[in-house]
Design a protein around this motif. Structure first.
Motif, mmCIF file in Angstrom:
data_model
loop_
_atom_site.group_PDB
_atom_site.id
_atom_site.type_symbol
_atom_site.label_atom_id
_atom_site.label_comp_id
_atom_site.label_asym_id
_atom_site.label_seq_id
_atom_site.Cartn_x
_atom_site.Cartn_y
_atom_site.Cartn_z
ATOM 1 N N ILE A 178 5.015 -1.711 5.801
ATOM 2 C CA ILE A 178 3.990 -1.029 6.588
ATOM 3 C C ILE A 178 3.398 0.100 5.763
ATOM 4 O O ILE A 178 4.075 0.720 4.948
ATOM 5 C CB ILE A 178 4.524 -0.501 7.937
ATOM 6 N N GLY A 179 2.126 0.344 5.992
ATOM 7 C CA GLY A 179 1.429 1.445 5.342
ATOM 8 C C GLY A 179 1.302 2.605 6.312
ATOM 9 O O GLY A 179 0.694 2.460 7.378
ATOM 10 N N ILE A 180 1.904 3.717 5.952
ATOM 11 C CA ILE A 180 1.876 4.919 6.800
ATOM 12 C C ILE A 180 1.725 6.156 5.912
ATOM 13 O O ILE A 180 1.992 6.109 4.719
ATOM 14 C CB ILE A 180 3.159 5.062 7.660
ATOM 15 N N ASP A 181 1.326 7.241 6.511
ATOM 16 C CA ASP A 181 1.269 8.527 5.814
ATOM 17 C C ASP A 181 2.561 9.262 6.169
ATOM 18 O O ASP A 181 2.777 9.628 7.326
ATOM 19 C CB ASP A 181 0.044 9.309 6.271
ATOM 20 N N THR A 182 3.419 9.464 5.188
ATOM 21 C CA THR A 182 4.733 10.079 5.452
ATOM 22 C C THR A 182 4.780 11.574 5.140
ATOM 23 O O THR A 182 5.841 12.185 5.206
ATOM 24 C CB THR A 182 5.833 9.374 4.630
ATOM 25 N N ARG A 183 3.659 12.167 4.825
ATOM 26 C CA ARG A 183 3.672 13.584 4.408
ATOM 27 C C ARG A 183 4.184 14.514 5.505
ATOM 28 O O ARG A 183 4.974 15.414 5.218
ATOM 29 C CB ARG A 183 2.295 14.000 3.918
ATOM 30 N N ASP A 184 3.758 14.316 6.759
ATOM 31 C CA ASP A 184 4.248 15.188 7.839
ATOM 32 C C ASP A 184 5.756 15.032 8.034
ATOM 33 O O ASP A 184 6.465 16.009 8.255
ATOM 34 C CB ASP A 184 3.525 14.892 9.155
ATOM 35 N N ALA A 185 6.238 13.810 7.960
ATOM 36 C CA ALA A 185 7.678 13.586 8.100
ATOM 37 C C ALA A 185 8.449 14.258 6.970
ATOM 38 O O ALA A 185 9.491 14.879 7.193
ATOM 39 C CB ALA A 185 7.979 12.091 8.134
ATOM 40 N N ASP A 206 11.435 15.435 10.294
ATOM 41 C CA ASP A 206 11.538 15.104 11.712
ATOM 42 C C ASP A 206 11.130 13.642 11.927
ATOM 43 O O ASP A 206 10.018 13.245 11.582
ATOM 44 C CB ASP A 206 10.619 16.024 12.511
ATOM 45 N N LEU A 207 12.032 12.864 12.512
ATOM 46 C CA LEU A 207 11.796 11.443 12.756
ATOM 47 C C LEU A 207 10.570 11.203 13.627
ATOM 48 O O LEU A 207 9.902 10.174 13.484
ATOM 49 C CB LEU A 207 13.037 10.809 13.408
ATOM 50 N N GLN A 208 10.224 12.137 14.480
ATOM 51 C CA GLN A 208 9.068 11.947 15.353
ATOM 52 C C GLN A 208 7.752 11.926 14.586
ATOM 53 O O GLN A 208 6.730 11.538 15.139
ATOM 54 C CB GLN A 208 9.034 13.014 16.439
ATOM 55 N N HIS A 209 7.764 12.306 13.319
ATOM 56 C CA HIS A 209 6.549 12.315 12.518
ATOM 57 C C HIS A 209 6.428 11.103 11.610
ATOM 58 O O HIS A 209 5.610 11.104 10.684
ATOM 59 C CB HIS A 209 6.466 13.597 11.682
ATOM 60 N N THR A 210 7.226 10.088 11.896
ATOM 61 C CA THR A 210 7.141 8.859 11.122
ATOM 62 C C THR A 210 7.497 7.679 12.014
ATOM 63 O O THR A 210 7.793 7.844 13.197
ATOM 64 C CB THR A 210 8.059 8.916 9.879
ATOM 65 N N VAL A 211 7.462 6.504 11.466
ATOM 66 C CA VAL A 211 7.830 5.297 12.204
ATOM 67 C C VAL A 211 9.350 5.153 12.156
ATOM 68 O O VAL A 211 9.949 5.211 11.075
ATOM 69 C CB VAL A 211 7.143 4.059 11.598
ATOM 70 N N ASP A 212 9.957 5.010 13.302
ATOM 71 C CA ASP A 212 11.399 4.773 13.401
ATOM 72 C C ASP A 212 11.654 3.315 13.027
ATOM 73 O O ASP A 212 11.448 2.407 13.820
ATOM 74 C CB ASP A 212 11.867 5.067 14.826
ATOM 75 N N TYR A 213 12.076 3.089 11.791
ATOM 76 C CA TYR A 213 12.208 1.706 11.329
ATOM 77 C C TYR A 213 13.360 0.982 11.998
ATOM 78 O O TYR A 213 13.350 -0.238 12.084
ATOM 79 C CB TYR A 213 12.259 1.599 9.803
ATOM 80 N N GLY A 214 14.339 1.692 12.538
ATOM 81 C CA GLY A 214 15.391 1.036 13.314
ATOM 82 C C GLY A 214 14.825 0.406 14.577
ATOM 83 O O GLY A 214 15.133 -0.752 14.910
#
Length: 128
Positions: free
Chosen positions: A39-46, A51-59
């Motif tokens: 998946i393509g996401i912007d992970t800079r905030d995470a 904080d897990l809420q700022h990214t995709v929970d891959y689990g």
């Protein structure tokens, strides 16, 4: 599709039993399907907040992909791959996804190691 603000998160080898295929015995007996998901996401905030809420929970995402494999049999791996792409793109933070469906036990009259289909999809309205 991929730009400098898009990072890639990959989970490879998601394995589940599905009852997909055009033959009656595939639907009846089921077989192993393996999915590689990027998946393509912007992970800079995470990264900044840790904080897990700022990214995709891959689990959670993997659980949904596994469920997509295990339920609602379809004839074609093309349909299954699209279903999995739709699962990934349901999270608005996901800009694009690449899904590879492996069907290593496909009913072929030949020696082979794997059958795969890879699709790439972009969430409607996602930045280029």
């Amino acid at each position: 599709m991929r730009d400098e603000s898009t990072d890639q998160l990959a989970v490879q080898g998601i394995e589940a039993i599905g009852h997909h295929g055009v033959f009656d015995f595939e639907r009846r007996d089921g077989q192993v399907f393996v999915v590689d998901l990027v998946i393509g996401i912007d992970t800079r905030d995470a990264a900044r907040t840790d904080d897990l809420q700022h990214t995709v929970d891959y689990g959670n995402l993997v659980a949904k992909v596994k469920n997509a494999i295990e339920t609602d049999p379809v004839d074609l791996i093309e349909t299954l791959a699209q279903r999995i792409a739709d699962v990934a793109l349901a999270d608005q933070r996901v800009r694009w996804t690449e899904v590879t469906v492996h069907k290593p036990d496909a009913p072929l009259e030949a020696t082979f190691s794997d059958v795969t289909l890879t699709i790439t999809r972009t969430r409607p309205g996602a930045p280029p």
